[in-house]
Design an enzyme around this catalytic site. Structure first.
Site, PDB file in Angstrom:
ATOM      1  N   CYS A  93       0.815  -1.223   0.000  1.00 57.67           N
ATOM      2  CA  CYS A  93       0.000   0.000   0.000  1.00 57.67           C
ATOM      3  C   CYS A  93       0.844   1.268   0.000  1.00 57.67           C
ATOM      4  O   CYS A  93       0.397   2.313  -0.471  1.00 57.67           O
ATOM      5  CB  CYS A  93      -0.937   0.007   1.202  1.00 57.67           C
ATOM      6  SG  CYS A  93      -2.142  -1.344   1.185  1.00 57.67           S
ATOM      7  N   ASN A 106      -9.847  -0.661  -2.259  1.00 53.09           N
ATOM      8  CA  ASN A 106      -8.422  -0.482  -1.966  1.00 53.09           C
ATOM      9  C   ASN A 106      -7.612  -1.098  -3.104  1.00 53.09           C
ATOM     10  O   ASN A 106      -7.612  -2.309  -3.297  1.00 53.09           O
ATOM     11  CB  ASN A 106      -8.092  -1.178  -0.636  1.00 53.09           C
ATOM     12  CG  ASN A 106      -6.636  -1.046  -0.242  1.00 53.09           C
ATOM     13  OD1 ASN A 106      -5.778  -0.687  -1.047  1.00 53.09           O
ATOM     14  ND2 ASN A 106      -6.344  -1.368   1.013  1.00 53.09           N
ATOM     15  N   HIS A 111      -3.693   7.116   1.022  1.00 48.91           N
ATOM     16  CA  HIS A 111      -3.961   5.793   0.467  1.00 48.91           C
ATOM     17  C   HIS A 111      -5.383   5.396   0.840  1.00 48.91           C
ATOM     18  O   HIS A 111      -5.811   5.580   1.976  1.00 48.91           O
ATOM     19  CB  HIS A 111      -2.950   4.793   1.037  1.00 48.91           C
ATOM     20  CG  HIS A 111      -3.392   3.366   0.924  1.00 48.91           C
ATOM     21  ND1 HIS A 111      -3.704   2.793  -0.295  1.00 48.91           N
ATOM     22  CD2 HIS A 111      -3.588   2.417   1.863  1.00 48.91           C
ATOM     23  CE1 HIS A 111      -4.076   1.544  -0.095  1.00 48.91           C
ATOM     24  NE2 HIS A 111      -4.016   1.291   1.204  1.00 48.91           N
TER      25      HIS A 111
END
Length: 337
Positions: A119, A294, A264
Site C-alpha cells: 500500500c 483499496n 492511500h
C-alpha cells in the site's frame, strides 16, 4: 542545469481502471454479506475487477502511463527510467517494470525496476524517482502503481473480511526537473516496522519450502490475504498523522496549510479519522475508495489523477500524499504543485 537547484516536479498524471464494475450487491450473490455491512466497515460501494485476456498489471499501467505522458507533452521514447510499484506482478519474475517498457514500445535499453512495498509502494517509488531527478542522473522518470487483486482473493463467506475491500486499477505520474524554487516535491518520508509483517500478509507461495508447489496444494488457504483488521486500523490511525506531520514540520508548514491531502484509500473510516485528527475540511481531502475499493499501490496515483482531473488541485497548492500498509510500511510526500 545546475544540479544543486534541481527539484522534481510532477509534469503529468493519469489513471486507468478496468471496465468491469462489481457492486456490493454483486458480492452478496457470492458470499454471505450485505451492502450495509460492507459500507459500514469500509465505506466501499463498488470496485473494479480486471477482465482476463484484456487487463494485465503491465498494460493497465501502460494505459495510465500514456495519459500521464500526454499531459506532460511527452512520448514513451522520452522516458529514461521506469519505477513500477506493485504487489501483484504479472509474473513471479521478471518484474512488471520491464513488461511496461515493452507495452509502451520503448526500444531504448532504459532501466526499469519494481518496488514491492504494498500500500505504501507508490509513495516509496515516487521517493526513489525523486532522488534520481535531484541527483541529475535522469530527467524523465515514469512512476506507476498497478494492481490486480481480484484474481487472488477468497471470494467466499470465509474470506469476506478481506475480499470485499480490494479492487484493481493503475495510476501513473511523470517526474521532470524544475527550477521553480520551493515548488515540486519538497520532501518524502519513508518508514517501516517489520515486527508486524505477518499482520497483513499473503504467505504463499513462499520460496522457503523444499517443494513450494506441493506445500501450496496442501495449504491453499495460505495463498489468500490474511489481515488482522483491528491491529492494522490501530496502527494506521497513528502512523498516518505522524508521517503527514513529519512532512509538514520539515518544510515549515502546519496542517491548516494543506490544500489537498490524498491518503492511500485503505478504508473510509481510517481516512475520516485522519481528517478529523488533522483538522481538515471536506474540501481538503480526497476519497474515491467508495468507487474503487483499496487498490494498494495504485490507490494514491489514481486518486491524485482524479483530483487533478476534477480541478481540485491547482498550481501553487500544497498537496500531501500519505500511505500505510503491509510491512508495516508507511510514507508521505509533500508537494508544492
Amino acid at each position: 542545469m545546475n544540479n544543486s537547484l534541481r527539484h522534481s516536479e510532477i509534469a503529468g498524471v493519469g489513471h486507468y481502471v478496468p471496465a468491469r464494475v462489481v457492486t456490493n450487491a454483486d458480492l452478496t450473490t457470492l458470499m454471505d454479506t450485505t451492502d450495509e455491512w460492507i459500507q459500514e466497515r469500509t465505506g466501499i460501494r463498488e470496485r473494479r475487477w480486471f477482465e482476463e485476456g484484456k487487463d494485465t498489471t503491465a498494460n493497465m499501467g501502460a494505459n495510465a502511463a500514456r495519459k500521464a505522458l500526454e499531459m506532460a507533452g511527452l512520448t514513451p521514447d522520452d522516458v529514461q527510467l521506469i519505477v513500477f510499484a506493485t504487489l501483484s506482478p504479472d509474473y513471479f519474475f521478471p518484474g512488471s517494470g520491464v513488461l511496461l517498457q515493452r507495452e509502451l514500445g520503448i526500444q531504448a535499453p532504459i532501466p526499469a525496476f519494481d518496488v514491492r512495498n504494498q500500500c505504501s509502494g507508490f509513495v516509496y517509488a515516487l521517493s526513489m524517482a525523486d532522488q534520481f531527478i535531484k541527483t541529475g542522473m535522469y530527467d524523465t522518470v515514469l512512476v506507476v502503481g498497478s494492481e490486480i487483486h481480484s484474481s487472488g482473493l477468497d471470494i467466499s463467506t470465509r474470506g469476506r473480511g478481506v475480499s470485499v475491500i480490494f479492487g484493481d486499477g493503475a495510476g501513473a505520474v511523470v517526474l521532470r526537473p524544475s527550477t521553480r524554487e520551493g515548488h515540486g516535491i519538497l520532501s518524502t518520508h519513508l518508514h517501516s516496522q517489520g515486527e508486524h509483517a505477518e499482520e497483513l500478509i499473503v504467505k504463499e507461495p513462499g520460496s522457503n519450502r523444499n517443494n513450494r508447489v506441493d506445500y501450496v496444494v496442501a495449504n491453499e488457504l495460505d495463498m489468500y490475504p490474511y489481515m488482522n483488521g483491528q491491529n492494522v486500523f490501530k496502527h494506521a490511525v497513528v502512523r498516518f498523522p505522524q508521517v503527514i506531520k513529519e512532512a509538514l514540520d520539515q518544510n515549515g508548514y502546519e496542517s491548516k496549510d494543506i490544500d489537498m491531502l490524498i491518503p492511500h484509500q485503505a478504508n473510509l473510516r481510517i481516512t475520516q479519522y485522519v481528517q478529523q485528527k488533522m483538522g481538515l475540511t471536506d474540501d481538503k481531502i480526497f476519497s474515491n475508495i467508495q468507487r474503487y475499493g483499496n487498490t494498494t499501490a495504485a490507490s494514491v496515483p489514481i486518486a491524485l489523477s482524479e483530483a487533478v482531473q476534477e480541478g481540485r488541485i491547482k498550481r501553487g497548492d500544497l498537496v500531501c500524499l500519505a500511505a500505510f500498509g503491509s510491512g508495516f510500511t508507511w510514507a508521505s510526500a509533500l508537494i508544492k504543485w
